[in-house]
Every structure is written in structure tokens, then in C-alpha cells.
Enzyme design. Structure first.
Site, short mmCIF file in Angstrom:
data_model
loop_
_atom_site.label_atom_id
_atom_site.label_comp_id
_atom_site.label_asym_id
_atom_site.label_seq_id
_atom_site.Cartn_x
_atom_site.Cartn_y
_atom_site.Cartn_z
N HIS A 65 29.30 75.27 64.44
CA HIS A 65 29.67 76.49 64.09
C HIS A 65 31.08 77.06 64.51
CE1 HIS A 65 25.04 77.74 63.14
NE2 HIS A 65 25.41 76.42 62.65
N GLU A 67 32.04 79.84 65.97
CA GLU A 67 32.09 80.47 67.20
C GLU A 67 31.83 79.53 68.35
OE1 GLU A 67 30.09 83.46 64.13
OE2 GLU A 67 29.94 81.26 64.67
N CYS A 96 25.32 83.51 64.53
CA CYS A 96 23.77 83.18 64.42
C CYS A 96 22.89 83.38 65.31
CB CYS A 96 23.68 81.74 63.76
SG CYS A 96 23.89 80.50 65.40
N CYS A 106 24.91 80.70 68.22
CA CYS A 106 26.21 81.35 68.73
C CYS A 106 26.13 82.62 69.37
CB CYS A 106 27.04 81.43 67.28
SG CYS A 106 27.45 79.69 66.55
#
Length: 169
Positions: A65, A67, A96, A106
């Protein structure tokens, strides 16, 4: 419109917030296409305005992801997580709070890194997961700022997953 999640009063977004968030959204345009994941960009900025790291979904690994990628880039540069209480992570989409492909979300990674502020444009639509990232970050003492008037730009990047009206926006 801007608002702080988990806090009582709205927080105005600065011009710098808007500029960095726009850059994060532009990063999201680099994401390899996916029918099962959002395209997200993230930038970590120090309290003094210095860009520390960035990343976007699936940039180095199909499961990464944005981040997560930015935090990994920061750690890889020797920046670690020391002194990140004054830092801001700008993410095009709400971080998330639910994840199938990795052991930590995240939201958990941001909290563990000690980043003091998160700015995003769009709450994660409930299409792929039930997300409570902004709420959990706020509960963890992180200042969370939503710049909702930039959400359309994130919806545009993710139009392959979000047909008009699919996310309530």
C-alpha cells in the site's frame, strides 16, 4: 471543506496541505492497474516542510500500500521513525484499518512510526473493506485532517473501481 476526525472542531487545511495532498494524488496515477485494489499515493513530510519519503500502491511489490511503501522508503533511507511526531503523512485515500495481504494495516504502521498527523482526501469507500482508519488514528492521538473537496480527484484516479455513485460521492 476540512475536518479533523476524532476532534470537535474543523481544522483548516493550509495551502501547504493542499499542495502536498495534490502531489500524493498525482503519485497515485503511477499505480499499476488493479481490479481488486485502490490506487493511492502517499508522501511523508517533516515538520519543517522537508519531503522525507513517498510511495504509491504496488510500486515495489504487488501487495504494498502507498503508506506502507512511503514508510519503508523512509526506513530504507536511514530516516527511521525517530522524530516523526511533527511529521505529516499525506495520503490520497484514508489509511486502511483492515488488510488481508499483510500482517499490519497502514493505520497500525503509521501509529507505530509515531507520525503525528495524517491528511487525506477521501474516506475509503466500503467496496473492498470496512475501513475505520481515520477514527483509529484519531483515537491513537494522531491529528487527522480530511480535505473532502479534493476527494473527486481521488475518485477520478479510481474510476475503474468506483463507478459514479458507487461510493456515495
Amino acid at each position: 471543506m476540512s475536518r479533523v476526525a476524532g476532534r470537535g472542531s474543523p481544522s483548516p487545511a493550509s495551502e501547504a496541505d493542499r499542495r502536498w495532498l495534490r502531489e500524493a494524488i498525482e503519485l497515485s496515477r503511477r499505480c499499476p492497474p488493479s481490479d481488486t485494489a485502490y490506487s493511492v499515493g502517499a508522501i511523508i513530510v517533516a515538520g519543517d516542510g522537508t519531503r522525507l519519503a513517498d510511495g504509491y500502491s504496488r510500486d515495489v511489490d504487488p501487495r504494498f500500500h502507498a503508506e506502507e511503501s512511503a514508510l519503508a522508503a523512509l526506513a530504507g533511507s536511514g530516516g527511521g521513525s525517530a522524530g516523526l511526531a511533527d511529521a505529516t503523512i499525506y495520503s490520497s485515500l484514508e489509511p486502511c484499518s483492515s488488510r488481508r495481504s499483510r500482517p499490519r494495516t497502514c493505520t497500525q504502521l503509521i501509529l507505530a512510526a509515531g507520525i503525528g498527523r495524517v491528511v487525506f482526501a477521501l474516506h475509503e469507500p466500503p467496496l473492498l473493506a470496512d475501513c475505520h482508519g481515520a477514527e483509529l488514528l484519531g483515537q491513537g492521538g494522531v491529528e487527522v485532517v480530511e480535505i473532502a473537496d479534493m476527494a473527486r480527484l481521488v475518485r477520478d484516479v479510481n474510476a475503474h473501481l468506483l463507478p459514479p455513485g458507487a461510493d456515495g460521492g
